[in-house]
Design a protein around this motif. Sequence first.
Motif, PDB file in Angstrom:
ATOM      1  N   GLU A  42      -1.053  -2.345   7.077  1.00 45.62           N
ATOM      2  CA  GLU A  42       0.135  -3.204   7.067  1.00 45.62           C
ATOM      3  C   GLU A  42       0.304  -3.897   5.721  1.00 45.62           C
ATOM      4  O   GLU A  42       1.415  -3.959   5.169  1.00 45.62           O
ATOM      5  CB  GLU A  42       0.056  -4.230   8.197  1.00 45.62           C
ATOM      6  CG  GLU A  42       0.221  -3.604   9.564  1.00 45.62           C
ATOM      7  CD  GLU A  42      -0.289  -4.470  10.703  1.00 45.62           C
ATOM      8  OE1 GLU A  42      -0.700  -5.638  10.472  1.00 45.62           O
ATOM      9  OE2 GLU A  42      -0.292  -3.971  11.852  1.00 45.62           O
ATOM     10  N   LYS A  43      -0.773  -4.419   5.168  1.00 45.40           N
ATOM     11  CA  LYS A  43      -0.710  -5.089   3.862  1.00 45.40           C
ATOM     12  C   LYS A  43      -0.394  -4.085   2.758  1.00 45.40           C
ATOM     13  O   LYS A  43       0.389  -4.382   1.850  1.00 45.40           O
ATOM     14  CB  LYS A  43      -2.019  -5.829   3.551  1.00 45.40           C
ATOM     15  CG  LYS A  43      -2.258  -7.008   4.462  1.00 45.40           C
ATOM     16  CD  LYS A  43      -1.145  -8.017   4.325  1.00 45.40           C
ATOM     17  CE  LYS A  43      -1.352  -9.209   5.215  1.00 45.40           C
ATOM     18  NZ  LYS A  43      -0.257 -10.169   5.172  1.00 45.40           N
ATOM     19  N   ALA A  44      -0.993  -2.911   2.821  1.00 43.95           N
ATOM     20  CA  ALA A  44      -0.731  -1.890   1.803  1.00 43.95           C
ATOM     21  C   ALA A  44       0.727  -1.446   1.830  1.00 43.95           C
ATOM     22  O   ALA A  44       1.358  -1.317   0.782  1.00 43.95           O
ATOM     23  CB  ALA A  44      -1.649  -0.695   2.009  1.00 43.95           C
ATOM     24  N   VAL A  45       1.271  -1.229   3.009  1.00 47.94           N
ATOM     25  CA  VAL A  45       2.669  -0.815   3.123  1.00 47.94           C
ATOM     26  C   VAL A  45       3.581  -1.936   2.641  1.00 47.94           C
ATOM     27  O   VAL A  45       4.595  -1.687   1.975  1.00 47.94           O
ATOM     28  CB  VAL A  45       3.008  -0.365   4.563  1.00 47.94           C
ATOM     29  CG1 VAL A  45       4.509  -0.153   4.737  1.00 47.94           C
ATOM     30  CG2 VAL A  45       2.247   0.911   4.906  1.00 47.94           C
ATOM     31  N   SER A  46       3.226  -3.170   2.926  1.00 42.50           N
ATOM     32  CA  SER A  46       4.000  -4.310   2.433  1.00 42.50           C
ATOM     33  C   SER A  46       4.041  -4.307   0.903  1.00 42.50           C
ATOM     34  O   SER A  46       5.099  -4.476   0.297  1.00 42.50           O
ATOM     35  CB  SER A  46       3.403  -5.619   2.943  1.00 42.50           C
ATOM     36  OG  SER A  46       4.041  -6.726   2.365  1.00 42.50           O
ATOM     37  N   LEU A  47       2.902  -4.085   0.266  1.00 44.72           N
ATOM     38  CA  LEU A  47       2.845  -4.017  -1.202  1.00 44.72           C
ATOM     39  C   LEU A  47       3.626  -2.809  -1.721  1.00 44.72           C
ATOM     40  O   LEU A  47       4.335  -2.898  -2.716  1.00 44.72           O
ATOM     41  CB  LEU A  47       1.396  -3.942  -1.675  1.00 44.72           C
ATOM     42  CG  LEU A  47       0.567  -5.205  -1.480  1.00 44.72           C
ATOM     43  CD1 LEU A  47      -0.893  -4.926  -1.796  1.00 44.72           C
ATOM     44  CD2 LEU A  47       1.098  -6.337  -2.339  1.00 44.72           C
ATOM     45  N   PHE A  48       3.493  -1.680  -1.042  1.00 42.73           N
ATOM     46  CA  PHE A  48       4.232  -0.471  -1.417  1.00 42.73           C
ATOM     47  C   PHE A  48       5.737  -0.738  -1.360  1.00 42.73           C
ATOM     48  O   PHE A  48       6.473  -0.377  -2.277  1.00 42.73           O
ATOM     49  CB  PHE A  48       3.849   0.683  -0.479  1.00 42.73           C
ATOM     50  CG  PHE A  48       4.612   1.935  -0.730  1.00 42.73           C
ATOM     51  CD1 PHE A  48       4.236   2.809  -1.736  1.00 42.73           C
ATOM     52  CD2 PHE A  48       5.711   2.258   0.055  1.00 42.73           C
ATOM     53  CE1 PHE A  48       4.951   3.977  -1.975  1.00 42.73           C
ATOM     54  CE2 PHE A  48       6.431   3.418  -0.167  1.00 42.73           C
ATOM     55  CZ  PHE A  48       6.049   4.288  -1.186  1.00 42.73           C
ATOM     56  N   ASN A  49       6.181  -1.387  -0.300  1.00 39.39           N
ATOM     57  CA  ASN A  49       7.614  -1.691  -0.143  1.00 39.39           C
ATOM     58  C   ASN A  49       8.122  -2.670  -1.193  1.00 39.39           C
ATOM     59  O   ASN A  49       9.310  -2.682  -1.503  1.00 39.39           O
ATOM     60  CB  ASN A  49       7.903  -2.217   1.257  1.00 39.39           C
ATOM     61  CG  ASN A  49       7.810  -1.133   2.304  1.00 39.39           C
ATOM     62  OD1 ASN A  49       7.963   0.053   2.011  1.00 39.39           O
ATOM     63  ND2 ASN A  49       7.539  -1.526   3.528  1.00 39.39           N
ATOM     64  N   LYS A  50       7.217  -3.478  -1.744  1.00 36.77           N
ATOM     65  CA  LYS A  50       7.576  -4.407  -2.828  1.00 36.77           C
ATOM     66  C   LYS A  50       7.453  -3.723  -4.186  1.00 36.77           C
ATOM     67  O   LYS A  50       7.527  -4.372  -5.224  1.00 36.77           O
ATOM     68  CB  LYS A  50       6.683  -5.645  -2.781  1.00 36.77           C
ATOM     69  CG  LYS A  50       6.938  -6.507  -1.566  1.00 36.77           C
ATOM     70  CD  LYS A  50       5.971  -7.683  -1.534  1.00 36.77           C
ATOM     71  CE  LYS A  50       6.183  -8.487  -0.260  1.00 36.77           C
ATOM     72  NZ  LYS A  50       5.206  -9.583  -0.148  1.00 36.77           N
ATOM     73  N   GLU A  51       7.237  -2.395  -4.163  1.00 34.72           N
ATOM     74  CA  GLU A  51       7.115  -1.559  -5.359  1.00 34.72           C
ATOM     75  C   GLU A  51       5.979  -1.985  -6.281  1.00 34.72           C
ATOM     76  O   GLU A  51       6.089  -1.924  -7.502  1.00 34.72           O
ATOM     77  CB  GLU A  51       8.451  -1.498  -6.104  1.00 34.72           C
ATOM     78  CG  GLU A  51       9.560  -0.907  -5.253  1.00 34.72           C
ATOM     79  CD  GLU A  51      10.892  -0.810  -5.971  1.00 34.72           C
ATOM     80  OE1 GLU A  51      11.014  -1.266  -7.128  1.00 34.72           O
ATOM     81  OE2 GLU A  51      11.821  -0.260  -5.365  1.00 34.72           O
ATOM     82  N   LYS A  52       4.848  -2.380  -5.677  1.00 33.40           N
ATOM     83  CA  LYS A  52       3.664  -2.747  -6.463  1.00 33.40           C
ATOM     84  C   LYS A  52       2.902  -1.518  -6.934  1.00 33.40           C
ATOM     85  O   LYS A  52       2.103  -1.604  -7.857  1.00 33.40           O
ATOM     86  CB  LYS A  52       2.739  -3.657  -5.652  1.00 33.40           C
ATOM     87  CG  LYS A  52       3.376  -4.972  -5.247  1.00 33.40           C
ATOM     88  CD  LYS A  52       3.780  -5.783  -6.458  1.00 33.40           C
ATOM     89  CE  LYS A  52       4.426  -7.090  -6.052  1.00 33.40           C
ATOM     90  NZ  LYS A  52       4.888  -7.857  -7.200  1.00 33.40           N
ATOM     91  N   ALA A  53       3.148  -0.360  -6.292  1.00 28.21           N
ATOM     92  CA  ALA A  53       2.539   0.913  -6.703  1.00 28.21           C
ATOM     93  C   ALA A  53       3.352   2.045  -6.088  1.00 28.21           C
ATOM     94  O   ALA A  53       3.917   1.891  -5.008  1.00 28.21           O
ATOM     95  CB  ALA A  53       1.086   0.991  -6.246  1.00 28.21           C
ATOM     96  N   PRO A  54       3.396   3.201  -6.772  1.00 34.49           N
ATOM     97  CA  PRO A  54       4.189   4.322  -6.267  1.00 34.49           C
ATOM     98  C   PRO A  54       3.493   5.172  -5.201  1.00 34.49           C
ATOM     99  O   PRO A  54       4.136   5.996  -4.563  1.00 34.49           O
ATOM    100  CB  PRO A  54       4.468   5.151  -7.519  1.00 34.49           C
ATOM    101  CG  PRO A  54       3.311   4.868  -8.417  1.00 34.49           C
ATOM    102  CD  PRO A  54       2.920   3.438  -8.129  1.00 34.49           C
ATOM    103  N   TYR A  55       2.181   4.995  -5.031  1.00 33.98           N
ATOM    104  CA  TYR A  55       1.423   5.805  -4.083  1.00 33.98           C
ATOM    105  C   TYR A  55       0.436   4.962  -3.293  1.00 33.98           C
ATOM    106  O   TYR A  55      -0.057   3.951  -3.775  1.00 33.98           O
ATOM    107  CB  TYR A  55       0.633   6.909  -4.803  1.00 33.98           C
ATOM    108  CG  TYR A  55       1.505   7.949  -5.437  1.00 33.98           C
ATOM    109  CD1 TYR A  55       2.009   9.008  -4.680  1.00 33.98           C
ATOM    110  CD2 TYR A  55       1.835   7.880  -6.779  1.00 33.98           C
ATOM    111  CE1 TYR A  55       2.830   9.964  -5.260  1.00 33.98           C
ATOM    112  CE2 TYR A  55       2.654   8.824  -7.360  1.00 33.98           C
ATOM    113  CZ  TYR A  55       3.149   9.862  -6.599  1.00 33.98           C
ATOM    114  OH  TYR A  55       3.965  10.801  -7.167  1.00 33.98           O
ATOM    115  N   LEU A  56       0.125   5.468  -2.101  1.00 35.26           N
ATOM    116  CA  LEU A  56      -0.939   4.918  -1.260  1.00 35.26           C
ATOM    117  C   LEU A  56      -2.000   5.999  -1.116  1.00 35.26           C
ATOM    118  O   LEU A  56      -1.664   7.172  -0.923  1.00 35.26           O
ATOM    119  CB  LEU A  56      -0.401   4.578   0.137  1.00 35.26           C
ATOM    120  CG  LEU A  56       0.707   3.544   0.236  1.00 35.26           C
ATOM    121  CD1 LEU A  56       1.326   3.579   1.625  1.00 35.26           C
ATOM    122  CD2 LEU A  56       0.153   2.164  -0.063  1.00 35.26           C
TER     123      LEU A  56
END
Length: 108
Positions: A42-56
């Motif tokens: 959940e935290k990783a997807v939140s960061l991804f959605n805030k464009e903190k990184a292009p990949y998980l």
Amino acid sequence: LYFINSKIFFDSMSKRFDVIIMLGGGISNNRKLSETAKYRVEKAVSLFNKEKAPYLIMSGADSRDLNVKPKITEAEGMKIYAHRLGAPKKYILKEEKSKDTIGNAYFT
């Protein structure tokens, strides 16, 4: 390097990273992620959605503490959950060899 468990940085972090790495947090024999694993995703997807990184990158095979090997890896379970939360599958990579934190670091 930031750790998902570091709650301090989420709201104030302005830096962009190459990738967000999720360490496995447990999966049961019936494909159910642990609460720890769900929280991390959940935290990783939140960061991804805030464009903190292009990949998980979802990292983890299974715990060597389990008597029976799960039907899917921790990485696959986390990928499925991340996709349900809105992360596109093409941006979610998997590492499926590690069985502990040292393995997560080595194989990822």
